[in-house]
Write a protein that holds these residues in place. Structure first.
Motif, PDB file in Angstrom:
ATOM      1  N   HIS A   1       0.833  -1.348   0.050  1.00  0.00           N
ATOM      2  CA  HIS A   1       0.051  -0.014   0.006  1.00  0.00           C
ATOM      3  C   HIS A   1       0.915   1.017   0.057  1.00  0.00           C
ATOM      4  CE1 HIS A   1       0.804  -0.463   4.313  1.00  0.00           C
ATOM      5  NE2 HIS A   1       0.255   0.402   4.455  1.00  0.00           N
TER       6      HIS A   1
ATOM      7  N   HIS B   1      -6.940  -1.725   4.899  1.00  0.00           N
ATOM      8  CA  HIS B   1      -6.260  -0.574   5.797  1.00  0.00           C
ATOM      9  C   HIS B   1      -6.410   0.770   5.216  1.00  0.00           C
ATOM     10  CE1 HIS B   1      -2.795   0.781   7.749  1.00  0.00           C
ATOM     11  NE2 HIS B   1      -2.259   1.100   6.590  1.00  0.00           N
TER      12      HIS B   1
ATOM     13  N   HIS C   1       1.457   3.673   2.040  1.00  0.00           N
ATOM     14  CA  HIS C   1       2.142   4.474   3.122  1.00  0.00           C
ATOM     15  C   HIS C   1       3.717   4.378   3.190  1.00  0.00           C
ATOM     16  CE1 HIS C   1      -1.580   4.431   6.222  1.00  0.00           C
ATOM     17  NE2 HIS C   1      -1.418   5.280   5.640  1.00  0.00           N
TER      18      HIS C   1
ATOM     19  N   ASP D   1       5.925   4.039   5.194  1.00  0.00           N
ATOM     20  CA  ASP D   1       6.748   2.746   5.713  1.00  0.00           C
ATOM     21  C   ASP D   1       6.752   1.546   5.096  1.00  0.00           C
ATOM     22  OD1 ASP D   1       4.146   2.908   6.579  1.00  0.00           O
ATOM     23  OD2 ASP D   1       4.528   1.739   8.348  1.00  0.00           O
ATOM     24  N   HIS D   2       6.174   1.617   3.932  1.00  0.00           N
ATOM     25  CA  HIS D   2       5.833   0.394   3.045  1.00  0.00           C
ATOM     26  C   HIS D   2       6.329   0.795   1.625  1.00  0.00           C
ATOM     27  CE1 HIS D   2       3.440  -1.986   5.936  1.00  0.00           C
ATOM     28  NE2 HIS D   2       3.322  -0.762   6.171  1.00  0.00           N
TER      29      HIS D   2
ATOM     30  N   ASP E   1      -0.392  -3.934   5.993  1.00  0.00           N
ATOM     31  CA  ASP E   1      -0.990  -3.596   7.149  1.00  0.00           C
ATOM     32  C   ASP E   1      -2.523  -3.924   6.735  1.00  0.00           C
ATOM     33  OD1 ASP E   1       1.115  -2.412   8.149  1.00  0.00           O
ATOM     34  OD2 ASP E   1       0.667  -0.584   7.674  1.00  0.00           O
TER      35      ASP E   1
HETATM   36 ZN    ZN Z   1      -0.012   1.433   6.543  1.00  0.00          ZN
END
Ligand code: ZN
Length: 548
Positions: free
Chosen positions: A65, A154, A67, A69-70, A175
Motif C-alpha cells: 500500500h 487498511h 504508506h 513505511d511500505h 497492514d
Molecule cells: Zn499502513
C-alpha cells in the motif's frame, strides 16, 4: 523457504521482507523509517548483496500500500541502487504513493539528516515502472509463479498478497484491518493454506472497545475543546486515516450543526481527495451510496477549507488536519509549537506513533520541558490518543491467521514484547509455529510439502464443485436443515459434519477423498493414474498437485 527481514523486524517502520522459495526471490514492500534521519532510514540492501546487482538478485517487488513505511525507500532502491526488475502494486497505490513521496521529499529537504536520499525526479521514474494489480485478480509474475491481491481494508488499494511458485506459497498481509469503516470494507481473504503467512502485528496486545464507543469519546473531546473556544490539531498522514476522519467530522458537524471551521494544511490533500473521488470504485458501498436516509458523502469534503499560515494566531476555535502525522516536522510541528502551551487547545493523535517521534513522546505522557528543535515547550493543552487506527487488533490478527490457515506464521511490523505475546498465542491456540525475527535475521521455514498425483480431466472438472458442496454443507456445522439451506444436497449435508471437522484440523486429504466419493469417482484408480477413473476412461491424464 528462506526469509530475510530487512525492515519491520521487531519494529514498526521501513517494512521490507525478502522471501526465497521455488528458486526465486521476492521482496515484499520497500519502506522507510519515519523515526530515523540517518542510515537507518532505509533498509540495508547490502544484506541482500554487498556488491549491488539487485536486478539479478530479486525477481519481483510487491508493494502492499501507499504508506511511506511500505513504499518510502522504493525510489532509492530502483533509481539509486539500480534495481530494474518488475514492481507490482494496485491502481490506488500507484496513484497516491507519488503524492506521499513528494510530500516526504519536501520534509527531507528541510531536515536532510545524514541518511541516504533520493532526488525528486526519481519518484516519477520509479513509479513509471509499476505494474498494476486489481483485487481478486491473479497475475502471472514469471514462469510457474503467480500472485493474487486481496483487499486488506487498511487504506484505499491496500492489498494482502498471495504469491505462489510451483506447489509452495506465501501470504504477505502488509497492514490490514478486519473491521469495516466509513470508506473501506474489512480485509477479505480466504482459506489459502500457504506454507508461510507473514503478518503485521502493530496492535498485537490490544483488544479495542467498539468502534462506536471509540468514535464517541473522540468526538466528545473535539466538541469540548471547540465549545470552550480552543483549537484542535490533528496530525495526520495526508491520505488514509485523514479521509476517514474527515468523513467522521463531516457527519458530526452536520448532526450538531457546528459552525467551527475545519482546515486541512496539505495542498497535496486536495489532490489526494481528487484521486479518492476518481478511485471511488475501490471504496466501500457506504461511501458510494451514502448512509441510509442521507446524501452520499463521497469524498467531496465541501466543509473543509485550505489552511493559510496567517490563521495560526487568529482567535477563535477551529480544527486543523496537518501533516506529517507524527509531528516530525512541517506544518503539524509548527502549529504544535504555537498551540501546545494553551490549556484550551487539544492535540488529537489518531494513528500509531513511531518510537523516536515527538508524537510518541506525547503519547507516552511527556508534557513538561519537552525539547523540540533545541527549544523547550511546556505542553499545557490536552492530548488525546485516539485508537481509530486502520490496523487489526489482537482479535483481528488471530482471526486472520485462523482464516488463512498457514503451515507457519512470521510476525513483522510490531514491538518485540507485543509480538512475543501474539507469537505464543498463535502457537498455543492455533498450533501454528510462529517466528518473530529481528532486522537482519534470516529464517528457514520448512515447506509443508506437496505430493504429485495423477488424475483425470473429468475429476479435475468435478472436484472443485464437490469440494464446494462439502464446504457449504460444513458451514451448517453438520445440521441437515442448515446445510440444505446453504445449498448442499442430502448426501453432501450428511458429510458436512465430518467435513467441518476435517477443515478445523486442516485435513485436506480427507476432504478430497470425500469429495471424490461424492463425485462418484474411483479414488484408487484416479490416484494411481489408472484409465478407469470416472465414466470416460479415455479422458486425457493431467498432472495435478495437492498439498498434504
Ligand atoms: Zn499502513
Amino acid at each position: 523457504m528462506r526469509v530475510l527481514v530487512l525492515g519491520a523486524g521487531q519494529d514498526v517502520g521501513k517494512s521490507c521482507v525478502v522471501v526465497r522459495f521455488g528458486g526465486k526471490t521476492f521482496m515484499f514492500d520497500c519502506g522507510m523509517h519515519l523515526g530515523y534521519q540517518d542510515e537507518r532510514r532505509f533498509p540495508d540492501f547490502s544484506l541482500l548483496s554487498p556488491s549491488g546487482g539487485f536486478t539479478s538478485v530479486i525477481d519481483a517487488v510487491f508493494i502492499s500500500h501507499f504508506h511511506l513505511d511500505h513504499v518510502g525507500a522504493l525510489p532509492y532502491f530502483t533509481e539509486v541502487c539500480g534495481y530494474h526488475g518488475p514492481v507490482y502494486m494496485t491502481h490506488p497505490t500507484r496513484a497516491i504513493a507519488p503524492l506521499m513521496l513528494e510530500d516526504y521529499h519536501k520534509v527531507l529537504l528541510n531536515r536532510p539528516g545524514s541518511g541516504p536520499v533520493f532526488a525528486r525526479q526519481h519518484i516519477g521514474a520509479c513509479m513509471a515502472k509499476a505494474q498494476l494489480m486489481d483485487l481478486q485478480e491473479t497475475l502471472q509474475v514469471c514462469e510457474d509463479c503467480e500472485v493474487t491481491a486481496y483487499s486488506a481494508g487498511h487504506v484505499l488499494g491496500a492489498a494482502i498478497l498471495h504469491l505462489r511458485v510451483g506447489g509452495e506459497s506465501v501470504v504477505y498481509t502488509g497492514d490490514f484491518n478486519t473491521v469495516p469503516d466509513r470508506h473501506l470494507a474489512g480485509a477479505c481473504v480466504g482459506w489459502l493454506r500457504p506454507d508461510l503467512l507473514i503478518c503485521e502485528s502493530t496492535y498485537a496486545t490490544s483488544v479495542r472497545e467498539s468502534k462506536v464507543a471509540r468514535e464517541g469519546s473522540m468526538m466528545a473531546a473535539v466538541h469540548q475543546a471547540v465549545a470552550s473556544g480552543g483549537k484542535v490539531l490533528i496530525p495526520v498522514f495526508a491520505v488514509g486515516r485523514a479521509q476517514e476522519l474527515l468523513l467522521l467530522l463531516d457527519e458530526f458537524w452536520e448532526r450538531t450543526q457546528l459552525q467551527v471551521p475545519i482546515y486541512f494544511s496539505a495542498p497535496m490533500a486536495v489532490r489526494a481527495n481528487q484521486y479518492y473521488r476518481l478511485l471511488l470504485n475501490w471504496a466501500s458501498g457506504r461511501v458510494k451510496q451514502g448512509p441510509p436516509g442521507r446524501r452520499a458523502a463521497g469524498f467531496g469534503f465541501s466543509r473543509v477549507l485550505p489552511w493559510q499560515p496567517e490563521l495560526l494566531h487568529q482567535p477563535g476555535p477551529c480544527v486543523l488536519f496537518a501533516t506529517p502525522g507524527m509531528l516530525q516536522g512541517g506544518t503539524s510541528l509548527e502549529v504544535f509549537k504555537a498551540w501546545a502551551p494553551d490549556p484550551k487547545n487539544l492535540v488529537l493523535l489518531p494513528s500509531y506513533q513511531v518510537a523516536g517521534t515527538l508524537g510518541r513522546r506525547l503519547m507516552l505522557g511527556q508534557r513538561k520541558g519537552l525539547l523540540v528543535d533545541k527549544a523547550t515547550i511546556d505542553v499545557n493543552c490536552k492530548v488525546f490518543y485516539a485508537t481509530v487506527s486502520a490496523h487489526a487488533d489482537a482479535k483481528g490478527i488471530l482471526q486472520l491467521v485462523q482464516q488463512v490457515a498457514p503451515a507457519a506464521a512470521l510476525l513483522v511490523h510490531g514491538e518485540p514484547d507485543k509480538m512475543a505475546f501474539m507469537s505464543n498465542k498463535i502457537h498455543s491456540s492455533l498450533g501454528i509455529k510462529c517466528f518473530m525475527p529481528a532486522i537482519g535475521d534470516e529464517v528457514e521455514v520448512s515447506s509443508s510439502g506437496c505430493t504429485p498425483v495423477q488424475t483425470s480431466a473429468q475429476l479435475l472438472r468435478k472436484l472443485p464443485m464437490t469440494v464446494q458442496q462439502l464446504l457449504r454443507a460444513s458451514e451448517g456445522g453438520g445440521s441437515v436443515a442448515q446445510g440444505a439451506a446453504a445449498g448442499g444436497d442430502e448426501q453432501a449435508v450428511s458429510a458436512g459434519a465430518a467435513a467441518a471437522g476435517w477443515m478445523q484440523q486442516g485435513d485436506v486429504g480427507q476432504l478430497v477423498q470425500a469429495a471424490m466419493k461424492l463425485a462418484g469417482l474411483n479414488t484408487a484408480a484416479a490416484a494411481a493414474g489408472g484409465g478407469s477413473a470416472g465414466s470416460n476412461a479415455q479422458q486425457q491424464q493431467q498432472q495435478h498437485q495437492w498439498c498434504q
